[in-house]
Scaffold this motif. Sequence first.
Motif, PDB file in Angstrom:
ATOM      1  N   ASN A   7       0.918  -1.291  -0.249  1.00  0.00           N
ATOM      2  CA  ASN A   7      -0.074  -0.080   0.061  1.00  0.00           C
ATOM      3  C   ASN A   7       1.026   1.272   0.121  1.00  0.00           C
ATOM      4  O   ASN A   7       0.767   1.982   0.963  1.00  0.00           O
ATOM      5  CB  ASN A   7      -0.958  -0.103   1.224  1.00  0.00           C
ATOM      6  N   ILE A   8       1.521   1.451  -0.966  1.00  0.00           N
ATOM      7  CA  ILE A   8       2.600   2.614  -1.233  1.00  0.00           C
ATOM      8  C   ILE A   8       1.772   3.850  -0.938  1.00  0.00           C
ATOM      9  O   ILE A   8       2.428   4.847  -0.234  1.00  0.00           O
ATOM     10  CB  ILE A   8       3.269   2.483  -2.470  1.00  0.00           C
ATOM     11  N   GLU A   9       1.031   4.118  -1.650  1.00  0.00           N
ATOM     12  CA  GLU A   9       0.118   5.566  -1.722  1.00  0.00           C
ATOM     13  C   GLU A   9      -0.440   5.750  -0.232  1.00  0.00           C
ATOM     14  O   GLU A   9      -0.185   6.710   0.431  1.00  0.00           O
ATOM     15  CB  GLU A   9      -1.057   5.547  -2.800  1.00  0.00           C
ATOM     16  N   GLY A  10      -0.924   4.694   0.230  1.00  0.00           N
ATOM     17  CA  GLY A  10      -1.474   4.883   1.661  1.00  0.00           C
ATOM     18  C   GLY A  10      -0.603   5.234   2.839  1.00  0.00           C
ATOM     19  O   GLY A  10      -0.553   5.846   3.686  1.00  0.00           O
ATOM     20  N   LEU A  11       0.646   4.461   2.739  1.00  0.00           N
ATOM     21  CA  LEU A  11       1.817   4.641   3.681  1.00  0.00           C
ATOM     22  C   LEU A  11       2.350   6.110   3.392  1.00  0.00           C
ATOM     23  O   LEU A  11       2.836   6.777   4.411  1.00  0.00           O
ATOM     24  CB  LEU A  11       2.803   3.608   3.427  1.00  0.00           C
ATOM     25  N   LYS A  12       2.460   6.429   1.894  1.00  0.00           N
ATOM     26  CA  LYS A  12       2.959   7.857   1.911  1.00  0.00           C
ATOM     27  C   LYS A  12       2.114   8.980   2.515  1.00  0.00           C
ATOM     28  O   LYS A  12       2.584  10.038   3.004  1.00  0.00           O
ATOM     29  CB  LYS A  12       3.191   8.078   0.368  1.00  0.00           C
ATOM     30  N   GLU A  13       0.751   8.898   2.267  1.00  0.00           N
ATOM     31  CA  GLU A  13      -0.388   9.642   2.879  1.00  0.00           C
ATOM     32  C   GLU A  13      -0.045   9.799   4.370  1.00  0.00           C
ATOM     33  O   GLU A  13      -0.153  10.920   4.975  1.00  0.00           O
ATOM     34  CB  GLU A  13      -1.771   9.273   2.362  1.00  0.00           C
ATOM     35  N   LEU A  14       0.147   8.592   5.006  1.00  0.00           N
ATOM     36  CA  LEU A  14       0.075   8.370   6.469  1.00  0.00           C
ATOM     37  C   LEU A  14       1.507   9.374   6.716  1.00  0.00           C
ATOM     38  O   LEU A  14       1.611  10.169   7.838  1.00  0.00           O
ATOM     39  CB  LEU A  14       0.328   6.941   6.855  1.00  0.00           C
ATOM     40  N   ASP A  15       2.597   9.307   5.904  1.00  0.00           N
ATOM     41  CA  ASP A  15       3.842   9.743   6.449  1.00  0.00           C
ATOM     42  C   ASP A  15       3.546  11.373   6.178  1.00  0.00           C
ATOM     43  O   ASP A  15       4.442  11.985   6.873  1.00  0.00           O
ATOM     44  CB  ASP A  15       5.020   9.260   5.180  1.00  0.00           C
ATOM     45  N   ARG A  16       2.993  11.665   5.174  1.00  0.00           N
ATOM     46  CA  ARG A  16       2.583  13.258   4.997  1.00  0.00           C
ATOM     47  C   ARG A  16       1.958  13.805   6.196  1.00  0.00           C
ATOM     48  O   ARG A  16       2.315  14.818   6.857  1.00  0.00           O
ATOM     49  CB  ARG A  16       1.626  13.537   3.933  1.00  0.00           C
ATOM     50  N   GLU A  17       1.055  12.955   6.876  1.00  0.00           N
ATOM     51  CA  GLU A  17       0.468  13.498   8.058  1.00  0.00           C
ATOM     52  C   GLU A  17       1.258  13.495   9.554  1.00  0.00           C
ATOM     53  O   GLU A  17       1.347  14.308  10.339  1.00  0.00           O
ATOM     54  CB  GLU A  17      -0.939  12.744   8.413  1.00  0.00           C
ATOM     55  N   ASP A  18       2.328  12.727   9.452  1.00  0.00           N
ATOM     56  CA  ASP A  18       2.867  12.104  10.593  1.00  0.00           C
ATOM     57  C   ASP A  18       4.168  11.386  10.492  1.00  0.00           C
ATOM     58  O   ASP A  18       4.066  10.153  10.222  1.00  0.00           O
ATOM     59  CB  ASP A  18       1.977  11.258  11.856  1.00  0.00           C
ATOM     60  N   ARG A  19       5.391  12.394  10.577  1.00  0.00           N
ATOM     61  CA  ARG A  19       6.341  11.341   9.954  1.00  0.00           C
ATOM     62  C   ARG A  19       7.234  10.829  11.211  1.00  0.00           C
ATOM     63  O   ARG A  19       6.873  11.205  12.497  1.00  0.00           O
ATOM     64  CB  ARG A  19       7.682  12.472   9.439  1.00  0.00           C
ATOM     65  N   GLY A  20       8.178   9.986  11.286  1.00  0.00           N
ATOM     66  CA  GLY A  20       8.791   9.579  12.164  1.00  0.00           C
ATOM     67  C   GLY A  20       8.869   8.026  11.989  1.00  0.00           C
ATOM     68  O   GLY A  20       8.508   7.490  11.205  1.00  0.00           O
ATOM     69  N   PRO A  21       9.393   7.321  13.345  1.00  0.00           N
ATOM     70  CA  PRO A  21       9.431   5.875  13.333  1.00  0.00           C
ATOM     71  C   PRO A  21       8.096   5.104  13.261  1.00  0.00           C
ATOM     72  O   PRO A  21       7.066   5.680  13.555  1.00  0.00           O
ATOM     73  CB  PRO A  21      10.122   5.487  14.516  1.00  0.00           C
ATOM     74  N   PRO A  91      13.026   3.410  10.986  1.00  0.00           N
ATOM     75  CA  PRO A  91      13.070   4.681  11.633  1.00  0.00           C
ATOM     76  C   PRO A  91      12.068   5.514  10.832  1.00  0.00           C
ATOM     77  O   PRO A  91      11.787   6.704  11.071  1.00  0.00           O
ATOM     78  CB  PRO A  91      14.298   5.146  11.067  1.00  0.00           C
ATOM     79  N   SER A  92      11.666   5.303   9.563  1.00  0.00           N
ATOM     80  CA  SER A  92      10.554   5.750   8.788  1.00  0.00           C
ATOM     81  C   SER A  92       9.943   5.113   7.948  1.00  0.00           C
ATOM     82  O   SER A  92      10.302   3.833   7.515  1.00  0.00           O
ATOM     83  CB  SER A  92      11.158   6.985   8.108  1.00  0.00           C
ATOM     84  N   ILE A  93       8.507   5.374   7.494  1.00  0.00           N
ATOM     85  CA  ILE A  93       8.008   4.503   6.421  1.00  0.00           C
ATOM     86  C   ILE A  93       8.669   4.532   5.303  1.00  0.00           C
ATOM     87  O   ILE A  93       8.773   3.448   4.548  1.00  0.00           O
ATOM     88  CB  ILE A  93       6.406   5.323   6.299  1.00  0.00           C
ATOM     89  N   ASP A  94       9.659   5.604   4.699  1.00  0.00           N
ATOM     90  CA  ASP A  94      10.395   5.683   3.507  1.00  0.00           C
ATOM     91  C   ASP A  94      11.412   4.418   3.756  1.00  0.00           C
ATOM     92  O   ASP A  94      11.598   3.841   2.644  1.00  0.00           O
ATOM     93  CB  ASP A  94      11.265   6.895   3.334  1.00  0.00           C
ATOM     94  N   ALA A  95      12.147   4.056   4.834  1.00  0.00           N
ATOM     95  CA  ALA A  95      12.921   2.959   5.050  1.00  0.00           C
ATOM     96  C   ALA A  95      12.256   1.863   4.615  1.00  0.00           C
ATOM     97  O   ALA A  95      12.899   0.826   3.900  1.00  0.00           O
ATOM     98  CB  ALA A  95      13.482   3.063   6.122  1.00  0.00           C
ATOM     99  N   PHE A  96      10.953   1.601   5.261  1.00  0.00           N
ATOM    100  CA  PHE A  96      10.300   0.094   4.953  1.00  0.00           C
ATOM    101  C   PHE A  96       9.946   0.126   3.507  1.00  0.00           C
ATOM    102  O   PHE A  96      10.124  -0.911   2.916  1.00  0.00           O
ATOM    103  CB  PHE A  96       8.958   0.335   5.694  1.00  0.00           C
ATOM    104  N   LEU A  97       9.551   1.278   2.748  1.00  0.00           N
ATOM    105  CA  LEU A  97       9.127   1.038   1.654  1.00  0.00           C
ATOM    106  C   LEU A  97      10.109   0.834   0.572  1.00  0.00           C
ATOM    107  O   LEU A  97      10.208   0.076  -0.519  1.00  0.00           O
ATOM    108  CB  LEU A  97       8.378   2.426   0.787  1.00  0.00           C
ATOM    109  N   GLU A  98      11.355   1.620   0.878  1.00  0.00           N
ATOM    110  CA  GLU A  98      12.681   1.219  -0.007  1.00  0.00           C
ATOM    111  C   GLU A  98      13.249   0.086   0.277  1.00  0.00           C
ATOM    112  O   GLU A  98      13.458  -0.661  -0.902  1.00  0.00           O
ATOM    113  CB  GLU A  98      13.680   2.203   0.415  1.00  0.00           C
ATOM    114  N   MET A  99      12.910  -0.766   1.325  1.00  0.00           N
ATOM    115  CA  MET A  99      13.534  -2.050   1.412  1.00  0.00           C
ATOM    116  C   MET A  99      12.486  -3.076   0.654  1.00  0.00           C
ATOM    117  O   MET A  99      12.950  -3.801  -0.104  1.00  0.00           O
ATOM    118  CB  MET A  99      13.608  -2.589   2.955  1.00  0.00           C
TER     119      MET A  99
END
Length: 142
Positions: A7-21, A91-99
């Motif tokens: 769920n790339i879009e859903g996770l990126k939307e979540l990250d826009r609202e609240d960044r962090g681990p 440490p971030s949603i980006d780290a999860f998505l990148e992996m």
Amino acid sequence: MGIEQLNIEGLKELDREDRGPVVMVNLMRFNESAPDGSGSGWDAYLRYSVLTVPMIKARGGTLLWTGNAKAVAFGRDDGRHWDYLALVYYPSIDAFLEMMSSPEYQSQCDPHRRAACADHLIICTREAYSKFGIAAPRQENL
């Protein structure tokens, strides 16, 4: 049950609202035998873990906890049972998505995950309260 379910879009939307681990709650039900003939689903999961844990650590994450699912303790038992759970810090949603979307994960790890799991659900969580605090796990606890 592959990258197309991410769920790339859903996770990126979540990250826009609240960044962090984040902590990813993994619920897994294993195949009795791996469809590729390489042993049991559990055997395939062990091969997956050996390859994936270093990838998680390389992105600043860590495996926090794993355990066997034993019984529904509260709530409706809808017949969807799980064998195993894992809590994985990133440490971030980006780290999860990148992996998850990396060519290395796709070619080396995901085939073992697919052979292992009859069903695999990952729930993305953010800390609301923790006695332990996940914001910065100490590396010596890995």
